[in-house]
Design a protein around this motif. Structure first.
Motif, PDB file in Angstrom:
ATOM      1  N   THR A 176      -7.164  -1.044   3.801  1.00 18.94           N
ATOM      2  CA  THR A 176      -7.808  -1.873   4.808  1.00 18.94           C
ATOM      3  C   THR A 176      -7.595  -1.261   6.183  1.00 18.94           C
ATOM      4  O   THR A 176      -6.469  -0.949   6.569  1.00 18.94           O
ATOM      5  CB  THR A 176      -7.236  -3.300   4.789  1.00 18.94           C
ATOM      6  N   ILE A 177      -8.690  -1.088   6.907  1.00 16.35           N
ATOM      7  CA  ILE A 177      -8.659  -0.542   8.260  1.00 16.35           C
ATOM      8  C   ILE A 177      -9.118  -1.650   9.193  1.00 16.35           C
ATOM      9  O   ILE A 177     -10.195  -2.232   9.002  1.00 16.35           O
ATOM     10  CB  ILE A 177      -9.605   0.676   8.407  1.00 16.35           C
ATOM     11  N   LEU A 223     -11.478   1.393   3.142  1.00 15.54           N
ATOM     12  CA  LEU A 223     -11.617   2.823   2.896  1.00 15.54           C
ATOM     13  C   LEU A 223     -11.158   3.104   1.470  1.00 15.54           C
ATOM     14  O   LEU A 223     -10.109   2.618   1.055  1.00 15.54           O
ATOM     15  CB  LEU A 223     -10.747   3.592   3.889  1.00 15.54           C
ATOM     16  N   SER A 224     -11.935   3.854   0.731  1.00 12.92           N
ATOM     17  CA  SER A 224     -11.597   4.170  -0.653  1.00 12.92           C
ATOM     18  C   SER A 224     -11.329   5.665  -0.782  1.00 12.92           C
ATOM     19  O   SER A 224     -12.115   6.485  -0.302  1.00 12.92           O
ATOM     20  CB  SER A 224     -12.767   3.777  -1.562  1.00 12.92           C
ATOM     21  N   GLU A 225     -10.198   5.976  -1.406  1.00 11.22           N
ATOM     22  CA  GLU A 225      -9.877   7.374  -1.671  1.00 11.22           C
ATOM     23  C   GLU A 225      -9.263   7.480  -3.045  1.00 11.22           C
ATOM     24  O   GLU A 225      -8.252   6.852  -3.336  1.00 11.22           O
ATOM     25  CB  GLU A 225      -8.906   7.938  -0.634  1.00 11.22           C
ATOM     26  N   MET A 280       0.864  -1.166   0.000  1.00 10.19           N
ATOM     27  CA  MET A 280       0.000   0.000   0.000  1.00 10.19           C
ATOM     28  C   MET A 280       0.901   1.216   0.000  1.00 10.19           C
ATOM     29  O   MET A 280       1.640   1.439   0.932  1.00 10.19           O
ATOM     30  CB  MET A 280      -0.885  -0.060   1.242  1.00 10.19           C
ATOM     31  N   ASP A 281       0.847   2.016  -1.025  1.00  7.83           N
ATOM     32  CA  ASP A 281       1.670   3.214  -1.129  1.00  7.83           C
ATOM     33  C   ASP A 281       0.835   4.392  -0.672  1.00  7.83           C
ATOM     34  O   ASP A 281       0.178   5.044  -1.458  1.00  7.83           O
ATOM     35  CB  ASP A 281       2.140   3.394  -2.569  1.00  7.83           C
ATOM     36  N   MET A 282       0.851   4.641   0.634  1.00  5.32           N
ATOM     37  CA  MET A 282      -0.033   5.657   1.185  1.00  5.32           C
ATOM     38  C   MET A 282       0.393   7.075   0.853  1.00  5.32           C
ATOM     39  O   MET A 282      -0.427   7.953   0.784  1.00  5.32           O
ATOM     40  CB  MET A 282      -0.134   5.472   2.691  1.00  5.32           C
ATOM     41  N   VAL A 283       1.657   7.315   0.635  1.00  6.11           N
ATOM     42  CA  VAL A 283       2.125   8.676   0.396  1.00  6.11           C
ATOM     43  C   VAL A 283       1.640   9.210  -0.948  1.00  6.11           C
ATOM     44  O   VAL A 283       1.149  10.315  -1.038  1.00  6.11           O
ATOM     45  CB  VAL A 283       3.659   8.742   0.459  1.00  6.11           C
ATOM     46  N   ASN A 284       1.783   8.425  -1.984  1.00 11.45           N
ATOM     47  CA  ASN A 284       1.452   8.917  -3.314  1.00 11.45           C
ATOM     48  C   ASN A 284      -0.034   8.924  -3.607  1.00 11.45           C
ATOM     49  O   ASN A 284      -0.439   9.327  -4.673  1.00 11.45           O
ATOM     50  CB  ASN A 284       2.187   8.079  -4.366  1.00 11.45           C
TER      51      ASN A 284
END
Length: 128
Positions: free
Chosen positions: A57-58, A49-51, A1-5
């Motif tokens: 996944t939470i 969670l979708s953004e 999961m690449d949360m930063v980009n």
């Protein structure tokens, strides 16, 4: 999961997964996410969670203060949690959640808040 980009704010700490933003490397232990509830597990202890077309996944949703009975698909929510692993995939273990659905300014301003934090992280690294 690449949360930063994917427009997700990272809060730097002394331990945790390594992330790269441009030429800057940093460590994150806690994250702040905002997005739409895409799916909720039957036991209500995890959700997706979708953004911006990306899914996260939470987990540990039952342990948040105040309970999670209010959670519903389609809500725009904020999640603060720890980055962790489950079945080889990165997950966020929820520590706090809030429903932000009723005020669209939250979703409208989120991309700007994320960009501001990215700029702060890059600037703080360049000062070293």
């Amino acid at each position: 999961m690449d949360m930063v980009n994917h427009r997700t704010v990272q809060i730097a700490s002394s331990s945790g997964p390594q992330y790269v933003e441009g030429n800057t490397k940093f460590t994150a232990h806690l994250v702040w996410l905002q997005g739409e509830v895409f799916d909720i597990a039957v036991d209500r202890d995890s959700l997706v969670l979708s953004e911006d077309g990306h899914k996260f996944t939470i987990s540990k949703c039952q342990s948040i203060p105040g309970g999670n009975a209010w959670l519903a698909r389609g809500q725009y929510v904020m999640v603060i949690g720890e980055v962790g692993q489950a079945s080889g995939s990165k997950v966020v273990k929820a520590m706090k959640m809030a429903d932000l659905t009723n005020n669209p300014i939250h979703s409208q301003s989120w991309p700007y808040e994320v960009q501001e934090l990215k700029n702060i992280i890059v600037e703080s690294q360049s000062d070293k």
